[in-house]
Design a protein around this motif. Structure first.
Motif, PDB file in Angstrom:
ATOM      1  N   ARG A  49       0.845  -1.200   0.000  1.00  0.00           N
ATOM      2  CA  ARG A  49       0.000   0.000   0.000  1.00  0.00           C
ATOM      3  C   ARG A  49       0.872   1.238   0.000  1.00  0.00           C
ATOM      4  O   ARG A  49       1.642   1.457   0.929  1.00  0.00           O
ATOM      5  CB  ARG A  49      -0.883   0.023   1.251  1.00  0.00           C
ATOM      6  N   GLN A  50       0.686   2.068  -1.034  1.00  0.00           N
ATOM      7  CA  GLN A  50       1.318   3.394  -1.074  1.00  0.00           C
ATOM      8  C   GLN A  50       2.818   3.358  -0.797  1.00  0.00           C
ATOM      9  O   GLN A  50       3.345   4.199  -0.069  1.00  0.00           O
ATOM     10  CB  GLN A  50       0.628   4.319  -0.054  1.00  0.00           C
ATOM     11  N   ALA A  51       3.472   2.369  -1.385  1.00  0.00           N
ATOM     12  CA  ALA A  51       4.907   2.226  -1.122  1.00  0.00           C
ATOM     13  C   ALA A  51       5.699   3.335  -1.804  1.00  0.00           C
ATOM     14  O   ALA A  51       5.438   3.688  -2.941  1.00  0.00           O
ATOM     15  CB  ALA A  51       5.401   0.870  -1.619  1.00  0.00           C
ATOM     16  N   ALA A  76      12.624  -4.838  -2.087  1.00  0.00           N
ATOM     17  CA  ALA A  76      11.831  -4.463  -0.912  1.00  0.00           C
ATOM     18  C   ALA A  76      10.968  -5.646  -0.476  1.00  0.00           C
ATOM     19  O   ALA A  76      10.871  -5.950   0.714  1.00  0.00           O
ATOM     20  CB  ALA A  76      10.968  -3.250  -1.236  1.00  0.00           C
ATOM     21  N   LEU A  77      10.373  -6.345  -1.442  1.00  0.00           N
ATOM     22  CA  LEU A  77       9.533  -7.499  -1.110  1.00  0.00           C
ATOM     23  C   LEU A  77      10.377  -8.623  -0.497  1.00  0.00           C
ATOM     24  O   LEU A  77       9.914  -9.369   0.358  1.00  0.00           O
ATOM     25  CB  LEU A  77       8.806  -8.014  -2.355  1.00  0.00           C
ATOM     26  N   ALA A  78      11.620  -8.735  -0.967  1.00  0.00           N
ATOM     27  CA  ALA A  78      12.495  -9.784  -0.443  1.00  0.00           C
ATOM     28  C   ALA A  78      13.017  -9.437   0.944  1.00  0.00           C
ATOM     29  O   ALA A  78      13.586 -10.284   1.624  1.00  0.00           O
ATOM     30  CB  ALA A  78      13.666 -10.005  -1.401  1.00  0.00           C
ATOM     31  N   GLY A  79      12.849  -8.178   1.350  1.00  0.00           N
ATOM     32  CA  GLY A  79      13.375  -7.770   2.637  1.00  0.00           C
ATOM     33  C   GLY A  79      14.850  -7.405   2.570  1.00  0.00           C
ATOM     34  O   GLY A  79      15.523  -7.324   3.590  1.00  0.00           O
ATOM     35  N   GLN A  99       3.031   0.738   3.269  1.00  0.00           N
ATOM     36  CA  GLN A  99       3.014  -0.539   3.976  1.00  0.00           C
ATOM     37  C   GLN A  99       3.284  -1.699   3.044  1.00  0.00           C
ATOM     38  O   GLN A  99       2.930  -1.662   1.866  1.00  0.00           O
ATOM     39  CB  GLN A  99       1.649  -0.772   4.619  1.00  0.00           C
ATOM     40  N   LEU A 100       3.870  -2.723   3.641  1.00  0.00           N
ATOM     41  CA  LEU A 100       4.285  -3.889   2.887  1.00  0.00           C
ATOM     42  C   LEU A 100       3.897  -5.112   3.691  1.00  0.00           C
ATOM     43  O   LEU A 100       4.273  -5.215   4.861  1.00  0.00           O
ATOM     44  CB  LEU A 100       5.815  -3.867   2.812  1.00  0.00           C
ATOM     45  N   GLN A 101       3.111  -6.003   3.075  1.00  0.00           N
ATOM     46  CA  GLN A 101       2.841  -7.264   3.763  1.00  0.00           C
ATOM     47  C   GLN A 101       3.307  -8.402   2.881  1.00  0.00           C
ATOM     48  O   GLN A 101       2.817  -8.562   1.757  1.00  0.00           O
ATOM     49  CB  GLN A 101       1.355  -7.410   4.015  1.00  0.00           C
ATOM     50  N   VAL A 102       4.242  -9.170   3.388  1.00  0.00           N
ATOM     51  CA  VAL A 102       4.745 -10.309   2.616  1.00  0.00           C
ATOM     52  C   VAL A 102       4.799 -11.517   3.531  1.00  0.00           C
ATOM     53  O   VAL A 102       4.878 -11.376   4.741  1.00  0.00           O
ATOM     54  CB  VAL A 102       6.158 -10.041   2.072  1.00  0.00           C
TER      55      VAL A 102
END
Ligand SMILES: Nc1ncnc2c1ncn2[C@@H]1O[C@H](COP(=O)(O)OP(=O)(O)OP(=O)(O)O)[C@@H](O)[C@H]1O
Ligand SMILES: [Mg+2]
Lengths: 253, 263
Positions: free
Chosen positions: A13-15, A54-57, A65-68
C-alpha cells in the motif's frame, strides 16, 4: 489454471522508495493472491528490482506498507551460488528443520540435477547454475517466489526449458510468483497477471485467463502483447519470435 | 602451458622442474671457480661449499642453527599471523572495528621494518623477545592487509543471498565471508612466510649466538664465503619448501577454485 486470489500473499500500500531526489516507487499499490503467477514489466530503471528487493526484505521502503509472507525466496539474474560450497550444499545452506541434506537432494532432483549434486559451482553451466539457484529457492517451500530476470543471461533454448521448469515447479509447490522480466512474450506466456510498472506505480494490470501451454500467435495474446509493448514505449508491428511459441507448445505436457 | 595442466602435475615432478635451473647454475659456477675466474675470496667453489656443508651437517652445527632460527621464525610468524588475522577480522566485519583499526594499521605499515630495530632493543633488550617481536611485526601487516581486503572485496551479492536464505550473522561469517576471503589470506600468508624467514637475517644481527642469520654475520667477519653461500642455500631451499607447503595448503582448502578443479 487461474488460482483463487482470495488469500493475499503480497499486499503493498502506497509504497515509496527514493534515492536522493529520485522517487523510484511513488505510492505503489500491489496485491498478489496466494499461488498467483504475476509477471512484472517495465522500462529499464523503472524500479522493478527496487520493488523486488523491498519485497524480499533486502531493502527498506521510505513510506507505505508492505505485507509479505515470512517464507519467501528469490532467484536473481546471476545464480549467486557460493563457489566454495558444492551444489547440494548451496541448496541446503541455511535450511532449518529436519533432514536438510535429504531435502536438498530432492530439490536438486526436481530441477533435474541429481547427477551434479557434488559439483563445484565453478564447473556448472549457466543454465545448470541457475537451476541450482532455483532448487535453493524452492527447497525452502516459499509462499512467495521472487524472480528477477532469472532467464535473462541464458541462451534461447535453455531459457525455454527454464520457463517450463518454473511453470512445472509452480504448479507443484504453488507459491505466489513475482517474475520480473524484460521479455513481453515470456510474461504473456507464463503469467496469470501481467503488471506494468511506470513512474513508480503499477500502470496496468492485465489478467490472462488462457490455459497453458499458450500459443503466442493467437489473436488474443497478440493483442495483449501489442498493448503491453505500447505501454513500454515500443511501437509494435513486428511478428513474434515463432520458435518461442513452438517450443513452449511443442514440448510441454 | 596453462595453469590447469600445470596444477595436474604430480607433486614431485613439479618440484623437480623447479630445482632444475638452480642445478644448472651450480655447474657453471663450479667451472668458473676451478678455472680461477672466481677466487674463493669473492666466492667459494661449489665443491668447497659442499665439503663445508657436509662438515656442518655431520657435526650437527647447521641443524642446531637451523632449529634456533626455525623456532624464532615460527614463533614470530604465529604471533604475527594471529594478530594480523584477528585485527583484519575485527576491522573487516564491523564498521567500528574498521574505524578503530584500519587507519592506524595503514599508517604503521609504511614504517620501515629496519628503523624499528633500535626502538625494539630499547624496549625488549637484546634477548629473544625483540627478535620474535620484530618478525611478528613484519608478518602482521601482510596478513592484515590481504585478509582485510579479502573480506571487504567479497561480492556483496553473495552476502545478500546468504541473508535472504536465512543465515544469521555468525553463519554468514562462517559460510560466506571467511571462505570467500581465504584466497586473499593465502596471498598474505605467503608474504608473511617470506618476511619471517628473511627477517631473520636482520634480527639475528641483534646480539645473537645462534641461528642462520648469526651464521651469516659470523661468516662475514671471517670472510668465509662458503658458509655464507651455505646459508643462502638454506634460505632458498627453505623458501621453496615453504612455497610448496603453502601451495599444498591452498590446493587442499581452495579445491573449489577453477584453477584447482580437476575435471
Ligand atoms: N542503491 C541505489 N542508490 C541509488 N540509486 C539507485 C539504487 N538502486 C537503484 N537506484 C536507481 O533506481 C532506479 C531503478 O532501479 P532498478 O534497479 O529498480 O531498475 P529496474 O527496473 O530493475 O531496471 P532494469 O530493468 O534495468 O533492471 C534506477 O534509476 C537506479 O539508478
Ligand atoms: Mg532490475
Amino acid at each position: 489454471m487461474p488460482r483463487s486470489a482470495s488469500v493475499a500473499a503480497v499486499s503493498v500500500r502506497q509504497a515509496v522508495r527514493q534515492f536522493g531526489e529520485q522517487r523510484i516507487l511513488d505510492g505503489l499499490d500491489l496485491d498478489i493472491g496466494a499461488g498467483q503467477f504475476v509477471a512484472l514489466l517495465g522500462r529499464s530503471g523503472s524500479g522493478k528490482t527496487t520493488l523486488l528487493r523491498a519485497l524480499a526484505g533486502l531493502d527498506r521502503i521510505d513510506g507505505g506498507q508492505l505485507q509479505v509472507p515470512q517464507a519467501r525466496a528469490a532467484v536473481f539474474q546471476e545464480p549467486r551460488l557460493m563457489p566454495w560450497k558444492r551444489a547440494w550444499r548451496n541448496v541446503s545452506l541455511g535450511l532449518r528443520g529436519a533432514n536438510p541434506e535429504a531435502r536438498a537432494r530432492a530439490a536438486m532432483e526436481e530441477v533435474g540435477l541429481q547427477h551434479r549434486l557434488s559439483a563445484w559451482p565453478g564447473t556448472l553451466s549457466g543454465g545448470e547454475a541457475q537451476r541450482v539457484a532455483l532448487a535453493r529457492a524452492l527447497v525452502r517451500e516459499p509462499k512467495l517466489l521472487l524472480l528477477d530476470e532469472p532467464f535473462a543471461a541464458l541462451d534461447a533454448l535453455t531459457r525455454i526449458r527454464m520457463q517450463q521448469l518454473v511453470l512445472e515447479l509452480w504448479r507443484k509447490h504453488a507459491p505466489a510468483v513475482l517474475l520480473v522480466t524484460h521479455d513481453v512474450d515470456e510474461a504473456v506466456l507464463l503469467a496469470d497477471r501481467v503488471l506494468v510498472l511506470d513512474r513508480g506505480r503499477i500502470v496496468d494490470d492485465l489478467h490472462i485467463a488462457q490455459p497453458r501451454p499458450r500459443e503466442i500467435a493467437t489473436r488474443h495474446l497478440q493483442e495483449v502483447r501489442r498493448h503491453l509493448l505500447g505501454l513500454l514505449g515500443v511501437e509494435s508491428n513486428a511478428e513474434p519470435a515463432p520458435n518461442h511459441s513452438f517450443y513452449l507448445t511443442g514440448t510441454h505436457r | 602451458m596453462s595453469l590447469r595442466s600445470h596444477s595436474r602435475w604430480p607433486f614431485w615432478r613439479n618440484l623437480g622442474a623447479r630445482l632444475l635451473s638452480p642445478l644448472l647454475l651450480l655447474l657453471l659456477w663450479e667451472a668458473a671457480s676451478q678455472s680461477g675466474v672466481l677466487p674463493a675470496r669473492i666466492i667459494a667453489a661449489p665443491s668447497a661449499i659442499g665439503g663445508t656443508l657436509w662438515q656442518m651437517l655431520a657435526s650437527g652445527e647447521l641443524a642446531g642453527h637451523l632449529w634456533v632460527s626455525l623456532i624464532r621464525a615460527l614463533s614470530g610468524l604465529a604471533i604475527g599471523v594471529s594478530v594480523g588475522a584477528s585485527l583484519a577480522l575485527v576491522a573487516g566485519l564491523s564498521r567500528g572495528g574498521e574505524l578503530a583499526i584500519d587507519s592506524p594499521m595503514q599508517m604503521l605499515r609504511t614504517l620501515p621494518f629496519l628503523a624499528i630495530v633500535p626502538l625494539f632493543i630499547l624496549w625488549f633488550g637484546v634477548g629473544e623477545t625483540p627478535k620474535i617481536a620484530l618478525i611478528a611485526l613484519g608478518t602482521t601487516f601482510p596478513v592484515y592487509l590481504t585478509l582485510f581486503a579479502g573480506i571487504r572485496g567479497l561480492d556483496p551479492k553473495l552476502i545478500e543471498a546468504a541473508t535472504l536464505f536465512g543465515l544469521n550473522r555468525r553463519e554468514r561469517v562462517w559460510h560466506v565471508i571467511l571462505p570467500g576471503a581465504l584466497p586473499s589470506f593465502f596471498v598474505g600468508l605467503r608474504y608473511a612466510f617470506g618476511i619471517s624467514w628473511l627477517g631473520l637475517v636482520v634480527v639475528e644481527q641483534i646480539n645473537a649466538t645462534a641461528g642462520i642469520g648469526y651464521l651469516v654475520n659470523d661468516a662475514r667477519d671471517f670472510m668465509r664465503t662458503d658458509v655464507i653461500v651455505i646459508c643462502l642455500l638454506v634460505y632458498s631451499v627453505l623458501g621453496l619448501g615453504i612455497d610448496a607447503l603453502v601451495r599444498g595448503l591452498e590446493r587442499f582448502t581452495l579445491a573449489w577454485r577453477p584453477a584447482f578443479i580437476r575435471s
